[in-house]
Design a protein around this motif. Structure first.
Motif, mmCIF file in Angstrom:
data_model
loop_
_atom_site.group_PDB
_atom_site.id
_atom_site.type_symbol
_atom_site.label_atom_id
_atom_site.label_comp_id
_atom_site.label_asym_id
_atom_site.label_seq_id
_atom_site.Cartn_x
_atom_site.Cartn_y
_atom_site.Cartn_z
ATOM 1 N N ALA A 3 -2.964 48.154 19.264
ATOM 2 C CA ALA A 3 -2.030 49.138 19.834
ATOM 3 C C ALA A 3 -0.798 49.309 18.948
ATOM 4 O O ALA A 3 -0.281 50.419 18.806
ATOM 5 C CB ALA A 3 -1.622 48.710 21.243
ATOM 6 N N ASP A 4 -0.311 48.229 18.353
ATOM 7 C CA ASP A 4 0.857 48.318 17.469
ATOM 8 C C ASP A 4 0.498 48.914 16.115
ATOM 9 O O ASP A 4 1.292 49.626 15.503
ATOM 10 C CB ASP A 4 1.490 46.938 17.257
ATOM 11 N N ALA A 5 -0.707 48.604 15.631
ATOM 12 C CA ALA A 5 -1.124 49.088 14.309
ATOM 13 C C ALA A 5 -1.505 50.564 14.336
ATOM 14 O O ALA A 5 -1.288 51.277 13.354
ATOM 15 C CB ALA A 5 -2.300 48.254 13.794
ATOM 16 N N ALA A 6 -2.055 51.026 15.454
ATOM 17 C CA ALA A 6 -2.583 52.396 15.530
ATOM 18 C C ALA A 6 -1.559 53.463 15.130
ATOM 19 O O ALA A 6 -1.847 54.294 14.268
ATOM 20 C CB ALA A 6 -3.139 52.663 16.928
ATOM 21 N N PRO A 7 -0.353 53.475 15.720
ATOM 22 C CA PRO A 7 0.571 54.553 15.337
ATOM 23 C C PRO A 7 1.035 54.458 13.885
ATOM 24 O O PRO A 7 1.412 55.468 13.289
ATOM 25 C CB PRO A 7 1.747 54.375 16.308
ATOM 26 N N LEU A 8 0.986 53.274 13.307
ATOM 27 C CA LEU A 8 1.400 53.122 11.913
ATOM 28 C C LEU A 8 0.462 53.837 10.951
ATOM 29 O O LEU A 8 0.854 54.186 9.836
ATOM 30 C CB LEU A 8 1.490 51.636 11.536
ATOM 31 N N VAL A 9 -0.788 54.025 11.387
ATOM 32 C CA VAL A 9 -1.747 54.752 10.541
ATOM 33 C C VAL A 9 -2.083 56.123 11.121
ATOM 34 O O VAL A 9 -3.017 56.775 10.673
ATOM 35 C CB VAL A 9 -3.042 53.924 10.310
ATOM 36 N N GLY A 10 -1.304 56.549 12.143
ATOM 37 C CA GLY A 10 -1.468 57.889 12.683
ATOM 38 C C GLY A 10 -2.626 58.060 13.644
ATOM 39 O O GLY A 10 -3.220 59.130 13.706
ATOM 40 N N LEU A 11 -2.946 56.989 14.403
ATOM 41 C CA LEU A 11 -4.062 57.070 15.355
ATOM 42 C C LEU A 11 -3.607 56.658 16.743
ATOM 43 O O LEU A 11 -2.609 55.953 16.907
ATOM 44 C CB LEU A 11 -5.192 56.126 14.923
ATOM 45 N N LYS A 12 -4.370 57.069 17.749
ATOM 46 C CA LYS A 12 -4.180 56.559 19.108
ATOM 47 C C LYS A 12 -4.918 55.221 19.201
ATOM 48 O O LYS A 12 -5.851 54.955 18.445
ATOM 49 C CB LYS A 12 -4.765 57.546 20.119
ATOM 50 N N ALA A 13 -4.505 54.374 20.142
ATOM 51 C CA ALA A 13 -5.056 53.017 20.237
ATOM 52 C C ALA A 13 -6.575 53.026 20.428
ATOM 53 O O ALA A 13 -7.286 52.236 19.800
ATOM 54 C CB ALA A 13 -4.382 52.249 21.374
ATOM 55 N N GLY A 14 -7.095 53.902 21.285
ATOM 56 C CA GLY A 14 -8.546 53.950 21.525
ATOM 57 C C GLY A 14 -9.318 54.302 20.264
ATOM 58 O O GLY A 14 -10.333 53.673 19.940
ATOM 59 N N ALA A 15 -8.829 55.292 19.543
ATOM 60 C CA ALA A 15 -9.491 55.691 18.301
ATOM 61 C C ALA A 15 -9.407 54.570 17.269
ATOM 62 O O ALA A 15 -10.359 54.316 16.525
ATOM 63 C CB ALA A 15 -8.852 56.966 17.743
ATOM 64 N N ALA A 16 -8.262 53.877 17.248
ATOM 65 C CA ALA A 16 -8.095 52.779 16.286
ATOM 66 C C ALA A 16 -9.074 51.654 16.587
ATOM 67 O O ALA A 16 -9.658 51.076 15.665
ATOM 68 C CB ALA A 16 -6.660 52.263 16.327
#
Length: 197
Positions: free
Chosen positions: A152-165
Motif C-alpha cells: 500500500a505504501d509502495a503503490a503510489p510511489l510507482v503510480g499504482l493503486k494498491a490492488g493493481a500493485a
C-alpha cells in the motif's frame, strides 16, 4: 534583508527554478539536515546519502512542499529522517540476505574464491532478471523486499493503486523465480520478504 527573514523570498525563487536560490537553501540547511541523519544511521556515508536524497526530494517536490514558519527546514528534517530509517531497514534486510546465504564452516582459499564468484554471478543474474521486468514491477519488488515498505505504501510511489500493485507484484515474483530458476535458493528470502510486506 537579513538571513533570518529572507528565506520565504529565496524559497519563492527556488520554486520558480532558480538554482542559485536552491543552492542558498542548501548552504543554510545542509548542516542541520546532516546532523539529523547522523543521529539515525551508523555510517557517515549513509548520512551523506540521506542528506543528498532529502535535498533532491526538496527540489523534485518543490511545488508541493509545506513551508513552516517561513522555512523549509522542518520539511527537510522529516524527509531526511524517513530516508535514514528506510536506509537502516534496507541495510538490515541486505545483511539478513547475506547471512541467510549458506556457507561452509571452514573453507580454503579456493572455496572462498568460488563462493565469491557464485555470489557475484547470483547478483548479476538478479540484476539482469530485475532489468527484464517492467520498471514499475522492479521498483515494487525492491521497495517491498529491500526498503521494507508495504504494498500500500509502495503503490503510489510507482503510480499504482494498491490492488493493481499487489497483482503486479505477484506476477513479478513469479517471473523472477522463473528467470532465476530452481538453482537460486538464496533468492527465496528476497522474494518472501516482499510477500510479507
Amino acid at each position: 534583508m537579513s538571513e533570518e527573514n529572507d528565506e520565504p523570498e529565496i524559497w519563492r525563487k527556488a520554486c520558480e527554478g532558480s538554482g542559485e536560490a536552491f543552492a542558498e537553501l542548501f548552504r543554510r540547511h545542509r548542516d542541520g539536515v546532516f546532523r539529523r541523519a547522523t543521529a539515525l544511521v551508523d555510517r557517515v556515508h549513509d548520512a551523506e546519502d540521506a542528506t543528498a536524497v532529502a535535498f533532491f526530494e526538496l527540489w523534485r517536490k518543490r511545488k508541493s512542499v509545506t513551508v513552516v514558519d517561513g522555512t523549509v527546514l522542518p520539511w527537510l528534517l522529516v524527509t531526511v529522517a524517513n530516508t535514514a530509517r528506510n536506509q537502516r531497514r534496507g541495510g538490515v534486510r541486505y545483511r539478513r540476505l547475506l547471512a541467510a546465504m549458506p556457507r561452509a564452516v571452514e573453507r580454503d582459499a579456493e572455496q572462498e574464491a568460488v563462493a565469491a564468484m557464485e555470489t557475484e554471478v547470483l547478483g548479476i543474474r538478479l540484476r539482469e532478471a530485475l532489468a527484464r521486468l517492467d520498471a514499475k514491477d522492479a521498483a515494487l519488488l525492491t521497495l517491498t523486499a529491500l526498503d521494507g515498505l508495504t504494498v500500500a505504501d509502495a503503490a503510489p510511489l510507482v503510480g499504482l493503486k494498491a490492488g493493481a500493485a499487489r497483482t503486479r507484484l505477484m506476477r513479478a515474483r513469479r517471473r523472477l523465480r522463473s528467470d532465476l530458476g530452481p538453482d537460486s535458493p538464496h533468492i527465496t528470502w528476497f522474494l518472501a520478504e516482499g510477500e510479507r510486506a
